[in-house]
Design a protein around this motif. Structure first.
Motif, PDB file in Angstrom:
ATOM      1  N   UNK A 218       0.853  -1.196   0.000  1.00 27.12           N
ATOM      2  CA  UNK A 218       0.000   0.000   0.000  1.00 27.12           C
ATOM      3  C   UNK A 218       0.888   1.246   0.000  1.00 27.12           C
ATOM      4  N   UNK A 219       0.685   2.176  -0.936  1.00 26.39           N
ATOM      5  CA  UNK A 219       1.474   3.419  -0.894  1.00 26.39           C
ATOM      6  C   UNK A 219       1.190   4.172   0.405  1.00 26.39           C
ATOM      7  N   UNK A 220       2.184   4.903   0.903  1.00 26.74           N
ATOM      8  CA  UNK A 220       1.915   5.613   2.158  1.00 26.74           C
ATOM      9  C   UNK A 220       1.439   7.048   1.907  1.00 26.74           C
ATOM     10  N   UNK A 221       1.684   7.541   0.708  1.00 26.48           N
ATOM     11  CA  UNK A 221       1.252   8.922   0.450  1.00 26.48           C
ATOM     12  C   UNK A 221       0.730   9.059  -0.969  1.00 26.48           C
ATOM     13  N   UNK A 222      -0.301   9.908  -1.099  1.00 23.39           N
ATOM     14  CA  UNK A 222      -0.859  10.172  -2.430  1.00 23.39           C
ATOM     15  C   UNK A 222      -1.117  11.654  -2.579  1.00 23.39           C
ATOM     16  N   UNK A 223      -0.763  12.191  -3.737  1.00 26.17           N
ATOM     17  CA  UNK A 223      -1.080  13.602  -4.027  1.00 26.17           C
ATOM     18  C   UNK A 223      -1.894  13.677  -5.298  1.00 26.17           C
ATOM     19  N   UNK A 224      -2.928  14.482  -5.220  1.00 26.54           N
ATOM     20  CA  UNK A 224      -3.854  14.559  -6.342  1.00 26.54           C
ATOM     21  C   UNK A 224      -4.036  16.021  -6.724  1.00 26.54           C
ATOM     22  N   UNK A 225      -4.063  16.280  -8.025  1.00 26.71           N
ATOM     23  CA  UNK A 225      -4.290  17.665  -8.472  1.00 26.71           C
ATOM     24  C   UNK A 225      -5.199  17.670  -9.681  1.00 26.71           C
ATOM     25  N   UNK A 226      -5.880  18.785  -9.823  1.00 25.76           N
ATOM     26  CA  UNK A 226      -6.700  19.028 -11.004  1.00 25.76           C
ATOM     27  C   UNK A 226      -6.052  20.209 -11.717  1.00 25.76           C
ATOM     28  N   UNK A 227      -5.782  20.018 -12.996  1.00 28.35           N
ATOM     29  CA  UNK A 227      -4.969  20.982 -13.712  1.00 28.35           C
ATOM     30  C   UNK A 227      -5.682  21.402 -14.990  1.00 28.35           C
ATOM     31  N   UNK A 228      -5.619  22.692 -15.309  1.00 27.51           N
ATOM     32  CA  UNK A 228      -6.271  23.189 -16.529  1.00 27.51           C
ATOM     33  C   UNK A 228      -5.252  23.256 -17.662  1.00 27.51           C
ATOM     34  N   UNK A 229      -5.590  22.668 -18.800  1.00 30.20           N
ATOM     35  CA  UNK A 229      -4.711  22.800 -19.965  1.00 30.20           C
ATOM     36  C   UNK A 229      -5.530  23.321 -21.153  1.00 30.20           C
ATOM     37  N   UNK A 230      -4.876  24.110 -22.032  1.00 30.37           N
ATOM     38  CA  UNK A 230      -5.641  24.757 -23.101  1.00 30.37           C
ATOM     39  C   UNK A 230      -6.003  23.813 -24.245  1.00 30.37           C
ATOM     40  N   UNK A 231      -5.138  22.866 -24.555  1.00 28.59           N
ATOM     41  CA  UNK A 231      -5.454  21.949 -25.665  1.00 28.59           C
ATOM     42  C   UNK A 231      -4.782  20.598 -25.440  1.00 28.59           C
ATOM     43  N   UNK A 232      -5.173  19.667 -26.293  1.00 22.31           N
ATOM     44  CA  UNK A 232      -4.734  18.288 -26.106  1.00 22.31           C
ATOM     45  C   UNK A 232      -3.213  18.159 -26.255  1.00 22.31           C
ATOM     46  N   UNK A 233      -2.639  19.028 -27.088  1.00 23.11           N
ATOM     47  CA  UNK A 233      -1.197  19.011 -27.283  1.00 23.11           C
ATOM     48  C   UNK A 233      -0.473  19.215 -25.943  1.00 23.11           C
ATOM     49  N   UNK A 234      -0.953  20.223 -25.177  1.00 25.01           N
ATOM     50  CA  UNK A 234      -0.290  20.475 -23.886  1.00 25.01           C
ATOM     51  C   UNK A 234      -0.573  19.344 -22.902  1.00 25.01           C
ATOM     52  N   UNK A 235      -1.753  18.716 -23.030  1.00 18.14           N
ATOM     53  CA  UNK A 235      -2.064  17.608 -22.121  1.00 18.14           C
ATOM     54  C   UNK A 235      -1.053  16.475 -22.314  1.00 18.14           C
ATOM     55  N   UNK A 236      -0.721  16.210 -23.565  1.00 16.91           N
ATOM     56  CA  UNK A 236       0.216  15.107 -23.833  1.00 16.91           C
ATOM     57  C   UNK A 236       1.638  15.493 -23.399  1.00 16.91           C
ATOM     58  N   UNK A 237       1.986  16.754 -23.628  1.00 16.99           N
ATOM     59  CA  UNK A 237       3.306  17.196 -23.159  1.00 16.99           C
ATOM     60  C   UNK A 237       3.401  17.110 -21.635  1.00 16.99           C
ATOM     61  N   UNK A 238       2.295  17.447 -20.983  1.00 16.88           N
ATOM     62  CA  UNK A 238       2.260  17.379 -19.516  1.00 16.88           C
ATOM     63  C   UNK A 238       2.412  15.926 -19.051  1.00 16.88           C
ATOM     64  N   UNK A 239       1.739  15.032 -19.744  1.00 18.56           N
ATOM     65  CA  UNK A 239       1.862  13.606 -19.417  1.00 18.56           C
ATOM     66  C   UNK A 239       3.321  13.177 -19.551  1.00 18.56           C
ATOM     67  N   UNK A 240       3.942  13.545 -20.661  1.00 18.57           N
ATOM     68  CA  UNK A 240       5.341  13.168 -20.879  1.00 18.57           C
ATOM     69  C   UNK A 240       6.245  13.757 -19.790  1.00 18.57           C
ATOM     70  N   UNK A 241       5.937  14.981 -19.373  1.00 18.23           N
ATOM     71  CA  UNK A 241       6.729  15.610 -18.308  1.00 18.23           C
ATOM     72  C   UNK A 241       6.601  14.802 -17.008  1.00 18.23           C
ATOM     73  N   UNK A 242       5.371  14.457 -16.638  1.00 17.11           N
ATOM     74  CA  UNK A 242       5.162  13.669 -15.416  1.00 17.11           C
ATOM     75  C   UNK A 242       5.821  12.296 -15.535  1.00 17.11           C
ATOM     76  N   UNK A 243       5.728  11.693 -16.719  1.00 19.58           N
ATOM     77  CA  UNK A 243       6.333  10.361 -16.883  1.00 19.58           C
ATOM     78  C   UNK A 243       7.842  10.437 -16.696  1.00 19.58           C
ATOM     79  N   UNK A 244       8.446  11.493 -17.248  1.00 16.02           N
ATOM     80  CA  UNK A 244       9.900  11.556 -17.144  1.00 16.02           C
ATOM     81  C   UNK A 244      10.339  11.949 -15.730  1.00 16.02           C
ATOM     82  N   UNK A 245       9.592  12.789 -15.042  1.00 15.85           N
ATOM     83  CA  UNK A 245      10.015  13.276 -13.724  1.00 15.85           C
ATOM     84  C   UNK A 245       9.548  12.371 -12.576  1.00 15.85           C
ATOM     85  N   UNK A 246       8.374  11.765 -12.736  1.00 18.54           N
ATOM     86  CA  UNK A 246       7.832  11.007 -11.597  1.00 18.54           C
ATOM     87  C   UNK A 246       7.894   9.497 -11.836  1.00 18.54           C
TER      88      UNK A 246
END
Ligand code: FAD
Ligand code: 2HG
Ligand code: ZN
Length: 477
Positions: A218-246
């Protein structure tokens, strides 16, 4: 044998009260969750253990009676609904609902097919373990149904889909034999992989009666956020950013377009999007950590700051406590219910390579809006898995039933043609059932489709297990 004697045989096997034949008690088993498909049945059978299931199947096999296995009946493709012949029986697995074992050292749990997913999650949690399969229907869907549809949900990008979460199965074959495959092994190269044939088969190859499923710390900590993005292009870039950093700490990345959350707010006013003005796309992101709360919080903030600096996001709300995080998830999980409230709606559960997602959305949206001005696109889903729920509701000036009856085929044709063009799949996680039966051959190609038919014929030569689901009545050359 006439139907009365057949019913008497069933009653002898499982007891009179577990053989339902009157229309009122059978009714809920004869219609699918979306109310798109209705059927008839000779009886609904409620066995209590694997031996009873095997005895019922033997009887049906002998008499050439088709069987429709059913779990929680939350499937979205009509796969658990009988046809209208009145010659089929439904076997509900709901009474096989025991958790047989938790093996903490092996991180596995042995569960019967009728266990409700939420009960499994809670039992795992009480042993301080995580069973990660999570979906909106978890309060009523059952693990046998999850296995048979290879269910996905919101944790796939970290833990995989149901297939990845299963180590062993117990199955009743079409002839009523029991395959005892309940092994909790992570390595087992002993010939063909039978387990993976039954998973995702939508009840067409065997009836799953129990499974060994994987648990995780069981993970001991969870963080959740809701984030506004202008278009799908930025959503995918954001996903890639999270994948590479987290990396593996990223456990959820759900995308919801403006209309998806607008209809949630309309029908469930307590669930208004906290991001205002409502952005084009809201992204629900979750990180989970086994190290420390501090670590995951720092990481989350660093990534969000970078995303702001890079211009990928317009706004963000980080959940300040568990209750707010739950509210965000509730909002996400209520899109399907909000679509029910909007009445008729068209669903397309598709996957695409992430590299093609933006072009798909732009091009397909343009084609559909040109042909159906004012159509409302309810586009949401598990972006981390490339899985869109690319759904539609009627334009305000068209009655929703007319929209569904007159235009669903045209819209589906456009969507699926585009899916083929961009190398995607016409069913990401919901299956084929009867909804997409006529689309499978063209999508899979003849060779794959014929191999599937060969497998079906080998395992169910009399075609009594969920006939006309997944595979149509088709005789290969
Ligand atoms: P049923 O609907 O009863 O059956 C589904 C299929 O499995 C049928 O073909 C049936 O014959 C077969 N079957 C059932 N039990 C057995 C068995 N023991 N042996 C052999 N065959 C069997 N799905 C996702 O993947 N991801 C999601 O995020 C998701 N969210 C949902 C949200 C909502 C609100 C709803 C209503 C549905 C959602 N679904 C989702 C779809 C559905 O919940 C899943 O497909 C689920 O796995 C079905 O489980 P069930 O027990 O209801 O199966
Ligand atoms: C979800 O992700 C489910 O919420 C249901 O798969 C999707 O309603 C739908 O189309
Ligand atoms: Zn989904």
């Amino acid at each position: 044998m006439d139907s009365l004697s057949l019913i008497a045989h069933f009653q002898k096997i499982i007891g009179k009260e577990y053989v339902l034949t009157d229309s009122n008690s059978m009714a809920p088993y004869l219609i699918d969750w979306r109310k798109l498909f209705r059927g008839k049945a000779l009886a609904v059978l409620l066995p209590k253990n694997v031996d009873e299931v095997a005895a019922l199947v033997k009887q049906c096999h002998q008499m050439n009676i088709a069987i429709i296995p059913q779990g929680g009946n939350t499937g979205l493709c009509g796969a658990a609904t009988p046809d209208n012949s009145n010659n089929q029986v439904v076997i509900s697995l709901k009474r096989l609902n025991h958790i047989r074992e938790i093996d903490k050292a092996n991180l596995t749990m042995t569960v019967e097919a009728g266990c409700i997913l939420q009960n499994i999650q809670e039992t795992a949690a009480s042993a301080n373990c995580l069973f990660p399969l999570s979906l909106g229907a978890e309060g009523s869907c059952m693990i046998g149904g999850n296995l048979s549809t290879n269910a996905g949900g919101t944790n796939v990008l970290r833990y995989g889909n149901m297939r990845d979460l299963c180590l062993g199965l117990e199955v009743v074959t079409a002839e009523g034999e029991i395959w005892h495959g309940l092994r909790g092994l992570r390595k087992d190269n002993t010939g063909y992989d039978l387990r993976n044939l039954f998973i995702g088969a939508e009840g067409t190859l065997g009836i799953i009666t129990a499974a060994v499923i994987k648990l995780f710390p069981m993970p001991i900590a969870q963080w959740t956020a809701l984030v506004a993005v202008p278009h799908i292009h930025s959503a995918i870039q954001l996903l890639n950013l999270f994948q590479s950093q987290a990396s593996v700490l990223l456990t959820g990345f759900e995308m919801m377009n403006r209309t998806s959350l607008a209809i949630v707010g309309k029908h469930f006013p307590q669930m208004k999007n906290p991001l205002q003005p409502e952005p084009n796309y809201s992204i629900l992101i979750e990180l989970s950590d086994h190290e420390s709360e501090f670590h995951v919080k720092e990481l989350f903030q660093t990534i969000i700051e970078k995303a702001f600096t890079d211009g990928l996001i317009e706004d963000a709300v980080i959940a300040s406590n568990l209750s707010q995080a739950n509210t965000f998830w509730q909002m996400r999980e209520h899109i399907t219910m909000a679509q029910v409230e909007e009445n008729a709606n068209l669903k397309h559960d598709i996957t695409l390579p992430l590299s093609k997602m933006e072009q798909f959305i732009l091009e397909t949206g343009e084609k559909i809006e040109k042909q159906f001005p004012g159509i409302r696109t309810i586009n949401f889903g598990h972006l981390g898995d490339g899985n869109l729920h690319y759904n539609f509701a009627n334009p305000e000036n068209m009655a929703s039933q007319d929209f569904q009856d007159q235009h669903q085929n045209t819209i589906a044709e456009i969507v699926y043609e585009q899916v083929e063009k961009f190398g995607g799949s016409i069913s990401a996680e919901h299956g084929i059932g009867q909804l997409k039966l006529d689309k499978l051959r063209a999508h899979k190609g003849e060779v794959a489709h014929d191999l599937m038919i060969a497998i079906k014929k080998a395992l169910d030569p009399k075609n009594i297990l969920n006939p006309n689901k997944v595979l149509p009545k088709y005789t290969p050359k």
